[in-house]
Motif scaffolding. Structure first.
Motif, PDB file in Angstrom:
ATOM      1  N   UNK A   1     -59.232 -57.227  27.090  1.00 19.31           N
ATOM      2  CA  UNK A   1     -59.237 -56.187  25.838  1.00 19.31           C
ATOM      3  C   UNK A   1     -60.385 -57.713  25.160  1.00 19.31           C
ATOM      4  N   UNK A   2     -61.357 -57.373  24.863  1.00 22.36           N
ATOM      5  CA  UNK A   2     -62.061 -59.159  23.583  1.00 22.36           C
ATOM      6  C   UNK A   2     -60.944 -58.632  22.696  1.00 22.36           C
ATOM      7  N   UNK A   3     -60.394 -57.383  21.984  1.00 21.94           N
ATOM      8  CA  UNK A   3     -59.759 -57.998  20.751  1.00 21.94           C
ATOM      9  C   UNK A   3     -59.034 -58.913  20.817  1.00 21.94           C
ATOM     10  N   UNK A   4     -59.453 -60.201  20.029  1.00 13.99           N
ATOM     11  CA  UNK A   4     -58.121 -61.048  19.830  1.00 13.99           C
ATOM     12  C   UNK A   4     -56.782 -60.514  19.009  1.00 13.99           C
ATOM     13  N   UNK A   5     -56.575 -60.320  18.377  1.00 12.95           N
ATOM     14  CA  UNK A   5     -55.189 -59.253  18.117  1.00 12.95           C
ATOM     15  C   UNK A   5     -54.238 -59.079  18.807  1.00 12.95           C
ATOM     16  N   UNK A   6     -55.118 -58.467  19.956  1.00 15.58           N
ATOM     17  CA  UNK A   6     -54.432 -58.184  21.317  1.00 15.58           C
ATOM     18  C   UNK A   6     -53.472 -59.439  21.849  1.00 15.58           C
ATOM     19  N   UNK A   7     -54.239 -60.592  21.530  1.00 18.00           N
ATOM     20  CA  UNK A   7     -53.550 -61.347  22.063  1.00 18.00           C
ATOM     21  C   UNK A   7     -52.680 -62.648  20.950  1.00 18.00           C
ATOM     22  N   UNK A   8     -52.958 -62.169  20.001  1.00 18.18           N
ATOM     23  CA  UNK A   8     -52.058 -62.714  19.069  1.00 18.18           C
ATOM     24  C   UNK A   8     -51.133 -62.070  19.569  1.00 18.18           C
ATOM     25  N   UNK A   9     -50.889 -60.663  19.365  1.00 20.34           N
ATOM     26  CA  UNK A   9     -49.821 -60.007  19.020  1.00 20.34           C
ATOM     27  C   UNK A   9     -48.839 -60.119  20.680  1.00 20.34           C
ATOM     28  N   UNK A  10     -49.503 -60.628  21.735  1.00 21.81           N
ATOM     29  CA  UNK A  10     -48.950 -60.885  23.068  1.00 21.81           C
ATOM     30  C   UNK A  10     -48.310 -62.122  23.219  1.00 21.81           C
ATOM     31  N   UNK A  11     -48.562 -63.250  22.681  1.00 22.75           N
ATOM     32  CA  UNK A  11     -48.364 -64.268  21.549  1.00 22.75           C
ATOM     33  C   UNK A  11     -47.743 -64.209  21.516  1.00 22.75           C
ATOM     34  N   UNK A  12     -47.015 -64.042  20.091  1.00 29.57           N
ATOM     35  CA  UNK A  12     -46.083 -63.914  19.412  1.00 29.57           C
ATOM     36  C   UNK A  12     -44.507 -62.050  19.879  1.00 29.57           C
ATOM     37  N   UNK A  13     -44.991 -61.358  20.497  1.00 26.21           N
ATOM     38  CA  UNK A  13     -43.869 -60.653  21.051  1.00 26.21           C
ATOM     39  C   UNK A  13     -43.853 -59.912  22.446  1.00 26.21           C
ATOM     40  N   UNK A  14     -44.139 -61.041  23.525  1.00 25.66           N
ATOM     41  CA  UNK A  14     -43.977 -61.214  25.164  1.00 25.66           C
ATOM     42  C   UNK A  14     -44.007 -60.060  25.307  1.00 25.66           C
TER      43      UNK A  14
END
Length: 553
Positions: free
Chosen positions: A455-468
């Motif tokens: 999904x292009x939503x960058x907040x999904x990427x930020x969340x994934x990087x922080x929480x794994x």
């Protein structure tokens, strides 16, 4: 002068003249909780002043903002203000096109995927039924699908469905027949036709074998390509993206971008990577990089692919796949071909961005970069490896040594967590999705999503990087939790890091005087909200060059 180069210059001149008029007012955006980064350090502020397309002042407190002489005041309503987010690896045209195709993202079985195709077959009369997003790793048995299940729902219309990673194609018998694929057709170099025990094609084609089907599907018109791009960029603005690096643009895509730029219809900034295998890009290499004075469309990089993807077992590995003994993935180009394309792009002054997912592909690209960087004195061009997904631990420090940027996609880690160990085994996970290890080794990094793969939503990427973790909170504590990033580190990937990866770190990626007024207003405080909710962040407004391109009112 080539026609393509002339169009690029024309677009630049038009944009320059449009912005040459004196700004009518200075604006002050106040009543916000503002955050920016300065070389990774968090800076907080209360108001932002900009004139035309450029930031003129940042005020740390409401009291300090009283000194502003702005004649337009914008009440931020207490929202959080962040730098505009940058996706360093997406596929703009592919995303725009996918919005009008069969959506197979998240389907839980082969039968469920077939049901979605059946809906289209029953209601629409098309030459081809096209779709994207299936992922057999989510299905019972995790086996590749077959043509028979598509034959049942669409016996007469050819069907072609792209896997979620874009590296495999699932087709029906009608499509195979149109392409002339039978038992006598050999696998092309860098590709694989999945076959049954008798040698008959099952309906799945991997990497370069996909071209056997793609070449019999009618091309989109030039206007369709423009519309795919326009629609995609408008959608991306709504997710808080103010810039995107388009990871493979052929000459026709570049012409479409230039057509949008001429009309000032680019919603957000675009940094396209020229498809080095498209002969149409040769005039660009001959003419050299084209830098737009407004930096809405800078053309100075190329894209090369060394291997395939892990989910389709196309990523090139040093040792056998753990779940398929005897198979080590696919190298899409020979050593000589890969070296040739890297060398000619570097010599032309272009940044080289090479897709490499498997540990063999990453080792091979680093090995090729090393002598070519010295030969072309091209280290200053900031070459990149796209994905850098499965690495030998000893290759991690080489990124810093060679000044190679690791362009990574954090959501790949959380999407692949249920599949990756099956593919490569526990030992090779030590260097897999190792964003923290790369960062700690001093690697320059950029963050993206690889949409429409993710999904292009960058907040999904930020969340994934922080929480794994996935958005369901699994697994507890995170997958490979030693690779978690802090909130500032994650934000750096999608702001300063991505800007540096496009030679734009003095223009965008920060909120400071002299930078472009690219910023977003969101409904939650990124630095204080529960980390479990970061992916739910809602974008209220998106501004590019002092112009609001998305708003919820």
């Amino acid at each position: 002068m080539s026609r393509f180069y002339f169009l690029g210059l024309l677009a630049c001149l038009i944009n320059t003249s449009a912005l040459a008029a004196p700004a009518s007012s200075t604006s002050l955006l106040y009543n916000v909780t503002g955050y920016s980064l300065n070389s990774g350090r968090v800076e907080r502020f209360s108001a932002l002043e900009f004139q035309g397309d450029t930031i003129t002042a940042v005020y740390p407190t409401p009291e300090a903002a009283k000194a502003s002489k702005a004649n337009e005041r914008i009440d931020g309503g207490g929202a959080t203000l962040l730098p505009g987010l940058i996706d360093a690896h997406g596929h703009v045209g592919g995303y725009g096109k996918s919005l009008s195709q069969v959506d197979l993202v998240g389907v839980t079985s082969e039968k469920a995927a077939g049901a979605r195709v059946a809906e289209v077959a029953a209601t629409e009369s098309k030459d081809w039924i096209l779709g994207r997003g299936w992922n057999q790793a989510l299905w019972p048995g995790k086996s590749f699908p077959t043509r028979e299940s598509l034959d049942k729902v669409a016996p007469d219309q050819p069907v072609a469905l792209v896997r979620i990673d874009g590296h495999a194609l699932w087709v029906n018998s009608a499509a195979l027949e149109l392409a002339g694929i039978d038992a006598s057709v050999s696998d092309p170099p860098g590709g694989q036709i999945i076959r049954d025990a008798s040698g008959v094609a099952t309906g799945v084609l991997v990497d370069n074998a996909m071209n056997l089907i793609n070449q019999v599907i009618a091309d989109d018109s030039d206007q369709q390509v423009v519309e795919y791009q326009r629609r995609a960029l408008d959608k991306l603005a709504g997710y808080g993206l103010t810039s995107v690096h388009d990871a493979r643009s052929d000459a026709r895509s570049i012409r479409a971008y230039q057509a949008l730029a001429e009309k000032q219809a680019l919603a957000i900034r675009v940094y396209p990577m020229l498809d080095v295998l498209d002969a149409g890009i040769d005039p660009y290499l001959a003419a050299g990089p084209v830098i737009d004075p407004t930096h809405m469309l800078d053309i100075r990089s190329v894209k090369i692919s060394a291997d395939g993807a892990l989910g389709s077992r196309g990523a090139a590995m040093i040792a056998d796949y753990s779940d398929e003994p005897g198979h080590r993935g696919l190298l899409l180009l020979s050593d000589a071909e890969l070296e040739h394309h890297i060398n000619r792009a570097m010599a032309a002054g272009y940044q080289v961005n090479t897709h490499a997912i498997g540990d063999l592909a990453n080792q091979r690209v680093l090995d090729l970069y090393q002598p070519l960087l010295a030969k072309n004195t091209a280290a200053g061009l900031r070459h990149r490896i796209e994905h850098a997904q499965v690495l030998r631990p000893q290759d991690i420090p080489r990124f810093r040594t060679l000044n190679v940027i690791a362009s990574v996609q954090p959501t790949h880690a959380t999407s692949d967590k249920n599949m990756a160990e099956d593919r490569v085994g526990a030992d090779r996970l030590q260097g897999a999705y190792a964003w923290k290890s790369l960062l700690d080794a001093g690697t320059r990094m950029a963050g993206g999503s690889d949409f429409p793969v993710e999904h292009p939503n960058p907040f999904h990427g930020l969340y994934a990087a922080i929480t794994r973790q996935g958005q369901d909170g699994e697994p507890p504590g995170g997958w490979l939790p030693e690779q978690k990033l802090s909130r500032a580190e994650a934000l750096h990937l999608f702001t300063e890091g991505a800007a540096y990866a496009a030679h734009q770190e003095h223009l965008i990626g920060r909120l400071a005087p002299g930078y472009y007024a690219d910023f977003i207003l969101v409904d939650s405080d990124y630095f204080t909200m529960p980390e479990s909710d970061i992916w739910k962040t809602r974008v209220l407004e998106t501004w590019v060059a002092g112009r609001r391109v998305y708003g919820t009112d």
